[in-house]
Design an enzyme around this catalytic site. Structure first.
Site, PDB file in Angstrom:
ATOM      1  N   HIS A 279       0.869  -1.179   0.000  1.00 42.72           N
ATOM      2  CA  HIS A 279       0.000   0.000   0.000  1.00 42.72           C
ATOM      3  C   HIS A 279       0.914   1.240   0.000  1.00 42.72           C
ATOM      4  O   HIS A 279       1.999   1.213   0.589  1.00 42.72           O
ATOM      5  CB  HIS A 279      -0.832  -0.048   1.281  1.00 42.72           C
ATOM      6  CG  HIS A 279      -1.906   0.978   1.368  1.00 42.72           C
ATOM      7  ND1 HIS A 279      -1.652   2.283   1.722  1.00 42.72           N
ATOM      8  CD2 HIS A 279      -3.239   0.905   1.156  1.00 42.72           C
ATOM      9  CE1 HIS A 279      -2.785   2.957   1.732  1.00 42.72           C
ATOM     10  NE2 HIS A 279      -3.771   2.142   1.386  1.00 42.72           N
TER      11      HIS A 279
ATOM     12  N   ASP B 140       3.223  -3.864   8.336  1.00 45.98           N
ATOM     13  CA  ASP B 140       1.968  -3.170   8.065  1.00 45.98           C
ATOM     14  C   ASP B 140       0.863  -4.191   8.342  1.00 45.98           C
ATOM     15  O   ASP B 140       0.622  -5.098   7.541  1.00 45.98           O
ATOM     16  CB  ASP B 140       1.960  -2.687   6.610  1.00 45.98           C
ATOM     17  CG  ASP B 140       0.605  -2.107   6.203  1.00 45.98           C
ATOM     18  OD1 ASP B 140      -0.363  -2.264   6.969  1.00 45.98           O
ATOM     19  OD2 ASP B 140       0.533  -1.530   5.109  1.00 45.98           O
TER      20      ASP B 140
ATOM     21  N   GLN C 221      -4.268  -5.013   7.293  1.00 53.29           N
ATOM     22  CA  GLN C 221      -5.219  -6.037   6.820  1.00 53.29           C
ATOM     23  C   GLN C 221      -5.055  -7.361   7.549  1.00 53.29           C
ATOM     24  O   GLN C 221      -5.766  -8.312   7.238  1.00 53.29           O
ATOM     25  CB  GLN C 221      -5.042  -6.261   5.304  1.00 53.29           C
ATOM     26  CG  GLN C 221      -5.263  -5.023   4.466  1.00 53.29           C
ATOM     27  CD  GLN C 221      -6.705  -4.503   4.499  1.00 53.29           C
ATOM     28  OE1 GLN C 221      -7.632  -5.200   4.932  1.00 53.29           O
ATOM     29  NE2 GLN C 221      -6.905  -3.285   4.036  1.00 53.29           N
TER      30      GLN C 221
ATOM     31  N   LYS D 249     -10.505  -0.269  10.634  1.00 54.86           N
ATOM     32  CA  LYS D 249     -10.631  -1.512   9.864  1.00 54.86           C
ATOM     33  C   LYS D 249     -10.949  -2.704  10.765  1.00 54.86           C
ATOM     34  O   LYS D 249     -11.107  -3.813  10.291  1.00 54.86           O
ATOM     35  CB  LYS D 249      -9.337  -1.782   9.091  1.00 54.86           C
ATOM     36  CG  LYS D 249      -9.062  -0.764   7.985  1.00 54.86           C
ATOM     37  CD  LYS D 249      -7.882  -1.192   7.157  1.00 54.86           C
ATOM     38  CE  LYS D 249      -7.228  -0.077   6.384  1.00 54.86           C
ATOM     39  NZ  LYS D 249      -8.003   0.406   5.252  1.00 54.86           N
TER      40      LYS D 249
ATOM     41  N   CYS E  64      -4.783   2.236  -3.720  1.00 57.30           N
ATOM     42  CA  CYS E  64      -3.549   2.842  -3.177  1.00 57.30           C
ATOM     43  C   CYS E  64      -2.352   1.905  -3.362  1.00 57.30           C
ATOM     44  O   CYS E  64      -1.463   1.835  -2.495  1.00 57.30           O
ATOM     45  CB  CYS E  64      -3.695   3.217  -1.709  1.00 57.30           C
ATOM     46  SG  CYS E  64      -5.037   4.371  -1.416  1.00 57.30           S
TER      47      CYS E  64
HETATM   48  N1  C6P Z   1      -6.299   0.449   2.838  1.00 55.46           N
HETATM   49  C1  C6P Z   1      -8.124  -0.041   1.327  1.00 55.46           C
HETATM   50  O1  C6P Z   1      -9.236   0.160   0.839  1.00 55.46           O
HETATM   51  P1  C6P Z   1      -5.109   4.026   6.916  1.00 55.46           P
HETATM   52  O2  C6P Z   1      -5.695   4.761   5.743  1.00 55.46           O
HETATM   53  O3  C6P Z   1      -3.960   4.779   7.526  1.00 55.46           O
HETATM   54  O4  C6P Z   1      -6.129   3.591   7.906  1.00 55.46           O
HETATM   55  O5  C6P Z   1      -4.537   2.648   6.332  1.00 55.46           O
HETATM   56  C2  C6P Z   1      -3.604   2.668   5.277  1.00 55.46           C
HETATM   57  C3  C6P Z   1      -3.324   1.276   4.804  1.00 55.46           C
HETATM   58  C4  C6P Z   1      -2.051   0.750   4.976  1.00 55.46           C
HETATM   59  N2  C6P Z   1      -1.755  -0.514   4.612  1.00 55.46           N
HETATM   60  C5  C6P Z   1      -2.672  -1.327   4.074  1.00 55.46           C
HETATM   61  C6  C6P Z   1      -2.287  -2.727   3.707  1.00 55.46           C
HETATM   62  C7  C6P Z   1      -3.973  -0.850   3.857  1.00 55.46           C
HETATM   63  O6  C6P Z   1      -4.877  -1.669   3.333  1.00 55.46           O
HETATM   64  C8  C6P Z   1      -4.295   0.476   4.221  1.00 55.46           C
HETATM   65  C9  C6P Z   1      -5.660   1.040   3.929  1.00 55.46           C
HETATM   66  C10 C6P Z   1      -7.653   0.831   2.477  1.00 55.46           C
HETATM   67  O7  C6P Z   1      -7.394  -0.942   0.921  1.00 55.46           O
HETATM   68  C11 C6P Z   1      -7.803   2.284   2.140  1.00 55.46           C
HETATM   69  S1  C6P Z   1      -6.776   2.784   0.822  1.00 55.46           S
END
Ligand code: C6P
Length: 404
Positions: free
Chosen positions: A116, A194, A197, A220, A358
């Site tokens: 991401h 990270d 997920q 999430k 992203c």
């Molecule tokens: N992915 C998706 O629809 P934030 O925005 O800071 O809560 O998380 C960022 C982020 C970082 N790493 C991974 C693997 C992610 O999936 C995400 C967020 C969402 O896939 C929004 S783009």
């Protein structure tokens, strides 16, 4: 499990059901979280650490209890849990506060093209600022990061390994972080995971994983937006410099210089996201009651069933692992733009995400501009997969009928 009744947004007062398949973007919130937020604002709202009156003491106690709940959820100690605004801020914190102080020209930051942007762009900037170099784990034929490939890509120059445990596009089974941490530590590298997920969807024991840092987002995992976590190993947090300077993170301030508190307070300058942290604590309670092993098994089953159902629709390409996956399924319909698919599914009451998620470098690796993505959580059921499969079939028929 059928948990729909716990999630007000999923069932309308008339009993109409929403097929929400975008939990990888953000999860829906159970009554317990909504009621906890409501109760906090109605009965306990005050700033934390500052007041001596009993209301402020109650707010502080609830905030610190939330930290304990999050710590217990990931098997950490409370002082290893730093509240941030989300995964993005957590990764940036390490990239700014730790990496810039520690990296030298020629050092390697090992990451991948499947990340991401939140776990790639901060490392590009850290490399630019320090003269360190980005290196990338070669992806396998399904464009997945595998544990074996990570182990093979670690070199004596690797100083940071920064990888998602589960991809938000491909839904791979979790990387073996314990093996990666062992190999990284042998060459003196630190590991940042990270967990955006993975933490919401599986049992997590950060000490057993051995990682130095784990980043994740509250929204999430059924918690509120605006709250996330940076777990840091105690020894790392002791040497890492603060990244926000201001109120409540200091121990003494003179006109020209200051000294700081210990972790976690030294990283939480300013009024923290109090209600959000307390709401996240309630989300941890809710998930723990479900049992994270059950949640993982449920999400995996739905992900695997959805992938196999969609593969059977002529003209559908499903990305990611051919066998075994978490509850994330990216796909495309031949000759139909992913946004058109998502719009057509929306008209049938099905929420999916379409776009690059992203992950632009990964899209390039897959040879597409975008995908449709369905992602599952504890409140989804097989009936949602039936609706998705039927919706995809009818979308395909509609577009191909129009095209011919
Ligand atoms: N992915 C998706 O629809 P934030 O925005 O800071 O809560 O998380 C960022 C982020 C970082 N790493 C991974 C693997 C992610 O999936 C995400 C967020 C969402 O896939 C929004 S783009």
């Amino acid at each position: 499990m059928d948990l729909r009744q716990d999630f007000p947004l999923l069932v309308t007062p008339e009993g109409k059901q929403l097929t929400y398949l975008d939990s990888a973007a953000t999860a829906q919130k159970p009554e317990l979280v909504l009621q906890t937020l409501d109760h906090y604002y109605r009965h306990d709202n005050a700033n934390v650490y500052r007041g001596v009156y009993s209301l402020a003491a109650r707010a502080t106690a609830a905030f610190e209890q939330a930290r304990e709940k999050v710590a217990s959820f990931i098997h950490a100690e409370p002082d290893e849990v730093i509240f941030t605004s989300g995964t993005t801020e957590s990764v940036n914190a390490v990239a700014w506060a730790w990496a810039r102080a520690e990296l030298k020209p020629g050092d390697e930051i090992l990451t991948s093209e499947a990340e991401h942007h939140s776990n790639l762009v901060p490392w590009q900037e850290a490399a630019r600022a320090t003269g360190a170099k980005l290196t990338f784990v070669p992806l396998d034929e399904d464009k997945l990061v595998t544990t074996e490939a990570v182990l093979a890509a670690i070199t004596p120059r690797t100083k940071i390994v920064a990888l998602a445990q589960v991809s938000n596009v491909l839904g791979n089974l979790p990387l073996n972080v314990a093996a990666i941490s062992d190999a990284a530590h042998r060459v003196g590298a630190v590991v940042i995971v990270d967990g955006a997920q993975s933490v919401p969807h599986m049992p997590i024991d950060v000490h057993a994983m051995g990682a130095d840092f784990v980043a994740f987002s509250g929204h999430k995992m059924m918690g509120p937006t605006g709250i996330g976590v940076l777990y840091g190993r105690r020894q790392m947090l002791a040497v890492m410099a603060p990244f926000h300077f201001g109120g409540e993170m200091i121990s003494h301030v003179d006109a020209e210089s200051s000294t700081y508190k210990d972790a976690p307070q030294k990283f939480e300058g300013g009024t923290p996201p109090i209600a959000q942290a307390i709401g996240l604590g309630a989300a941890c309670d809710y998930l723990e009651r479900l049992d994270m092993s059950e949640v993982m098994a449920h999400d995996r089953t739905l992900g695997e069933q959805a992938a196999s159902r969609l593969r059977r629709v002529p003209g559908v390409t499903v990305y990611g692992p051919s066998e075994g996956r978490m509850g994330v399924v990216s796909f495309n319909l031949e000759d139909v733009h992913p946004h058109d698919v998502a719009t057509a599914l929306d008209q049938q009451g099905i929420c999916v995400r379409a776009g690059h998620h992203c992950c632009q470098p990964l899209m390039r690796q897959l040879g597409v501009a975008a995908t449709v993505r369905a992602s599952f959580y504890a409140y989804n059921t097989e009936a949602d997969i039936d609706k998705l499969a039927a919706g995809v079939m009818s979308t395909m028929e509609f577009f191909h009928h129009v095209a011919h």
